[in-house]
Design a protein around this motif. Structure first.
Motif, PDB file in Angstrom:
ATOM      1  N   LEU A  49       0.884  -1.146   0.188  1.00  0.00           N
ATOM      2  CA  LEU A  49       0.104   0.097  -0.178  1.00  0.00           C
ATOM      3  C   LEU A  49       1.022   1.238   0.022  1.00  0.00           C
ATOM      4  O   LEU A  49       0.571   2.103  -0.631  1.00  0.00           O
ATOM      5  CB  LEU A  49      -0.854  -0.107   1.220  1.00  0.00           C
ATOM      6  N   ALA A  50       1.861   1.134   0.841  1.00  0.00           N
ATOM      7  CA  ALA A  50       2.813   2.474   0.907  1.00  0.00           C
ATOM      8  C   ALA A  50       3.329   2.539  -0.308  1.00  0.00           C
ATOM      9  O   ALA A  50       3.796   3.723  -0.791  1.00  0.00           O
ATOM     10  CB  ALA A  50       3.744   2.252   2.131  1.00  0.00           C
ATOM     11  N   ALA A  51       3.847   1.536  -1.147  1.00  0.00           N
ATOM     12  CA  ALA A  51       4.663   1.671  -2.359  1.00  0.00           C
ATOM     13  C   ALA A  51       3.951   2.407  -3.563  1.00  0.00           C
ATOM     14  O   ALA A  51       4.053   2.767  -4.585  1.00  0.00           O
ATOM     15  CB  ALA A  51       5.067   0.179  -2.755  1.00  0.00           C
ATOM     16  N   LEU A  52       2.374   2.419  -3.470  1.00  0.00           N
ATOM     17  CA  LEU A  52       1.785   3.244  -4.350  1.00  0.00           C
ATOM     18  C   LEU A  52       2.063   4.633  -4.507  1.00  0.00           C
ATOM     19  O   LEU A  52       1.981   5.182  -5.262  1.00  0.00           O
ATOM     20  CB  LEU A  52       0.005   2.938  -3.826  1.00  0.00           C
ATOM     21  N   GLY A  53       2.831   4.926  -3.264  1.00  0.00           N
ATOM     22  CA  GLY A  53       3.186   6.345  -3.365  1.00  0.00           C
ATOM     23  C   GLY A  53       4.366   6.549  -4.327  1.00  0.00           C
ATOM     24  O   GLY A  53       4.491   7.444  -5.125  1.00  0.00           O
ATOM     25  N   ASN A  54       4.914   5.307  -4.940  1.00  0.00           N
ATOM     26  CA  ASN A  54       6.087   5.280  -6.049  1.00  0.00           C
ATOM     27  C   ASN A  54       5.339   5.620  -7.417  1.00  0.00           C
ATOM     28  O   ASN A  54       6.005   6.078  -8.185  1.00  0.00           O
ATOM     29  CB  ASN A  54       6.760   4.152  -6.211  1.00  0.00           C
ATOM     30  N   TYR A  55       4.042   5.676  -7.364  1.00  0.00           N
ATOM     31  CA  TYR A  55       3.244   5.671  -8.534  1.00  0.00           C
ATOM     32  C   TYR A  55       2.456   7.048  -8.486  1.00  0.00           C
ATOM     33  O   TYR A  55       1.914   7.712  -9.479  1.00  0.00           O
ATOM     34  CB  TYR A  55       2.302   4.603  -8.905  1.00  0.00           C
ATOM     35  N   GLY A  56       2.588   7.933  -7.363  1.00  0.00           N
ATOM     36  CA  GLY A  56       2.039   9.177  -7.364  1.00  0.00           C
ATOM     37  C   GLY A  56       1.036   9.190  -6.103  1.00  0.00           C
ATOM     38  O   GLY A  56       0.622  10.543  -5.994  1.00  0.00           O
ATOM     39  N   ALA A  57       0.706   8.272  -5.213  1.00  0.00           N
ATOM     40  CA  ALA A  57      -0.122   8.570  -4.151  1.00  0.00           C
ATOM     41  C   ALA A  57       0.452   9.158  -3.026  1.00  0.00           C
ATOM     42  O   ALA A  57       1.760   8.850  -2.650  1.00  0.00           O
ATOM     43  CB  ALA A  57      -0.761   7.097  -4.019  1.00  0.00           C
ATOM     44  N   THR A  58      -0.392  10.208  -2.615  1.00  0.00           N
ATOM     45  CA  THR A  58       0.079  10.967  -1.411  1.00  0.00           C
ATOM     46  C   THR A  58      -0.331   9.952  -0.249  1.00  0.00           C
ATOM     47  O   THR A  58       0.298   9.822   0.784  1.00  0.00           O
ATOM     48  CB  THR A  58      -0.449  12.281  -1.070  1.00  0.00           C
ATOM     49  N   LYS A  59      -1.752   9.456  -0.172  1.00  0.00           N
ATOM     50  CA  LYS A  59      -2.293   8.808   0.855  1.00  0.00           C
ATOM     51  C   LYS A  59      -3.221   7.426   0.325  1.00  0.00           C
ATOM     52  O   LYS A  59      -3.525   7.566  -0.790  1.00  0.00           O
ATOM     53  CB  LYS A  59      -3.317   9.829   1.552  1.00  0.00           C
ATOM     54  N   VAL A  60      -3.034   6.637   0.985  1.00  0.00           N
ATOM     55  CA  VAL A  60      -3.903   5.322   0.721  1.00  0.00           C
ATOM     56  C   VAL A  60      -4.901   5.187   1.817  1.00  0.00           C
ATOM     57  O   VAL A  60      -4.585   4.849   3.083  1.00  0.00           O
ATOM     58  CB  VAL A  60      -2.881   4.181   0.556  1.00  0.00           C
ATOM     59  N   LEU A  61      -6.091   4.983   1.381  1.00  0.00           N
ATOM     60  CA  LEU A  61      -7.046   4.511   2.265  1.00  0.00           C
ATOM     61  C   LEU A  61      -7.426   3.161   1.948  1.00  0.00           C
ATOM     62  O   LEU A  61      -7.907   2.896   0.915  1.00  0.00           O
ATOM     63  CB  LEU A  61      -8.277   5.084   2.168  1.00  0.00           C
ATOM     64  N   VAL A  62      -7.538   2.359   3.222  1.00  0.00           N
ATOM     65  CA  VAL A  62      -7.681   0.806   2.998  1.00  0.00           C
ATOM     66  C   VAL A  62      -8.756   0.216   4.046  1.00  0.00           C
ATOM     67  O   VAL A  62      -8.795   0.826   5.151  1.00  0.00           O
ATOM     68  CB  VAL A  62      -6.567   0.062   3.056  1.00  0.00           C
ATOM     69  N   ASN A  63      -9.627  -0.323   3.472  1.00  0.00           N
ATOM     70  CA  ASN A  63     -10.942  -1.041   4.038  1.00  0.00           C
ATOM     71  C   ASN A  63     -10.562  -2.492   4.318  1.00  0.00           C
ATOM     72  O   ASN A  63     -10.887  -3.005   3.293  1.00  0.00           O
ATOM     73  CB  ASN A  63     -12.186  -0.649   3.888  1.00  0.00           C
ATOM     74  N   LYS A  64      -9.698  -2.849   5.277  1.00  0.00           N
ATOM     75  CA  LYS A  64      -9.573  -4.335   5.341  1.00  0.00           C
ATOM     76  C   LYS A  64     -10.832  -5.333   5.758  1.00  0.00           C
ATOM     77  O   LYS A  64     -10.836  -6.319   5.662  1.00  0.00           O
ATOM     78  CB  LYS A  64      -8.234  -4.602   6.081  1.00  0.00           C
ATOM     79  N   ASN A  65     -11.741  -4.422   6.146  1.00  0.00           N
ATOM     80  CA  ASN A  65     -12.877  -5.209   6.390  1.00  0.00           C
ATOM     81  C   ASN A  65     -13.815  -5.993   5.602  1.00  0.00           C
ATOM     82  O   ASN A  65     -14.610  -6.840   5.503  1.00  0.00           O
ATOM     83  CB  ASN A  65     -13.906  -4.362   7.340  1.00  0.00           C
ATOM     84  N   ILE A  66     -13.716  -5.203   4.210  1.00  0.00           N
ATOM     85  CA  ILE A  66     -14.253  -5.908   3.183  1.00  0.00           C
ATOM     86  C   ILE A  66     -13.194  -6.698   2.297  1.00  0.00           C
ATOM     87  O   ILE A  66     -12.282  -6.184   2.014  1.00  0.00           O
ATOM     88  CB  ILE A  66     -14.742  -4.591   2.219  1.00  0.00           C
ATOM     89  N   LYS A  67     -13.728  -7.986   2.348  1.00  0.00           N
ATOM     90  CA  LYS A  67     -12.651  -8.889   1.595  1.00  0.00           C
ATOM     91  C   LYS A  67     -12.933  -9.067   0.144  1.00  0.00           C
ATOM     92  O   LYS A  67     -12.116  -9.640  -0.380  1.00  0.00           O
ATOM     93  CB  LYS A  67     -12.941 -10.324   2.602  1.00  0.00           C
ATOM     94  N   GLU A  68     -14.310  -9.060  -0.308  1.00  0.00           N
ATOM     95  CA  GLU A  68     -14.634  -9.359  -1.329  1.00  0.00           C
ATOM     96  C   GLU A  68     -15.311  -8.390  -2.190  1.00  0.00           C
ATOM     97  O   GLU A  68     -15.682  -7.531  -2.032  1.00  0.00           O
ATOM     98  CB  GLU A  68     -15.507 -10.720  -1.566  1.00  0.00           C
TER      99      GLU A  68
END
Ligand code: FAD
Length: 320
Positions: A49-68
């Motif tokens: 998720l953090a590595a998405l910064g290498n493609y231009g993201a400043t912030k990543v919001l992740v919802n690990k409660n949703i699996k599918e």
């Protein structure tokens, strides 16, 4: 204002098309002095998720409660993220998830939507003009979006992301789950264990010229030697010689690999619609008049039953 990019992460792995969407969002952000927030879900590792910064993201919001992939929950999550971030531009990839979610979110937010964009939008203040390919790749159309919130889905393989930049800040994002009318009971992956076709850089494809399913060993051998995915024409899937998820073309998957090798495929317009954006096309056909040769970068007039094994041997020798 931030630009929100929805990143699909099947089986906990960020999809290749998602990196392209993030990079696309970053190009728009740079032109509008804004930043990119990525929204994703599932069991993705924090380092990915953090590595998405290498493609231009400043912030990543992740919802690990949703699996599918539950469209209802993901749409509600998307709407909540748009509100939280004050996002005015939302980017999806034009992949199965984006094809399903972007129109839902568009209806919910009353936002203008252009699907399958192939280029960066022309931006004139708050007005965007988005180019997409139409009529099976025969023409381009320019589409103005004038709504306050704009949604664009990006055709996979339209742009090449360039890595750079810092790692992104990762935040857990778990808005209230949507009241579920949809319940996902089971997910069955139909794409086997090989390289998923939409993600593949190299594709070996075959058609009715292969005569029957028992002859696909020579196609798979070449694909294995190259590290490629396998694909097929529609009649081949219709006759159950190959699974339907391999069917490329107007009514199948559209792909844009670096290399598309087509053996025993005539090159009907409906087939070309799904593959003519490939970087390099190699056609193997016994008929020198086969229409596919007009779209080919390299053509071999020859019998697939001879040419494919020889190509496989050559690749193996080259790699040895
Ligand atoms: P064929 O047309 O039968 O061609 C076989 C080719 O193999 C021939 O060119 C022949 O010369 C060659 N050949 C024979 N023996 C050998 C050999 N030993 N070695 C090498 N070459 C050999 N098709 C798609 O693929 N994808 C789509 O999404 C799609 N959507 C469609 C949507 C619509 C509405 C319609 C009407 C059709 C669609 N089609 C689609 C079907 C399409 O029009 C063609 O019929 C189809 O692509 C032909 O498949 P093919 O090339 O495998 O078979």
């Amino acid at each position: 204002m931030s630009i929100l990019v929805f990143a699909d992460a099947p089986k906990g792995k960020i999809a290749k098309a998602a990196y392209e969407a993030v990079y696309y969002g970053k190009q728009i952000a740079d032109k509008s002095s804004s930043t990119v927030t990525v929204l994703t879900y599932g069991d993705v590792s924090d380092s990915d998720l953090a590595a998405l910064g290498n493609y231009g993201a400043t912030k990543v919001l992740v919802n690990k409660n949703i699996k599918e992939d539950n469209d209802e929950q993901l749409t509600a999550m998307g709407a909540a993220a748009v509100e939280k971030e004050g996002a005015k531009v939302i980017i999806f990839s034009f992949d199965p998830l984006g094809k399903s979610l972007a129109p839902r979110l568009s209806a919910r937010l009353q936002a203008g939507l252009v699907t399958g964009a192939t280029e960066l939008p022309e931006m004139d203040g708050d007005n965007f003009t988005v180019t997409k390919s139409v009529f099976s790749g025969k023409a381009f159309s320019k589409n103005a979006i004038k709504t306050e919130i704009k949604i664009i889905s990006l055709m996979p393989n339209s742009i090449k992301p360039v890595k750079g930049g810092e790692t992104a800040q990762v935040e857990s994002f778990t808005p209230d789950a949507a009241e579920g009318k949809i319940k996902v009971k089971e997910m069955k992956m139909d794409s086997g264990d090989g390289i998923p076709l939409p993600e593949a850089d190299l594709v070996v494809s075959a058609g009715r010229g292969l005569k029957g399913p028992e002859n696909w060993g020579i196609v798979e051998d070449l694909a294995k030697a190259l590290g490629a995915a396998t694909a097929c024409s529609r009649p081949v899937a219709d006759m159950d010689w190959r699974p339907h998820h391999e069917h490329v073309g107007q009514t199948g998957i559209a792909i844009r690999p670096n290399l598309y090798i087509a053996a025993g495929i005539s090159g009907a317009i409906q087939h070309l619609a799904g593959v003519n954006n490939s970087q390099t096309i190699v056609v193997i056909n016994t008929d020198p008049e086969a229409p596919f040769f007009k779209a080919a970068d390299y053509g071999v007039v020859g019998d697939a039953f001879e040419v494919l094994p020889r190509l496989t041997a050559a690749v193996k020798k080259f790699k040895a």
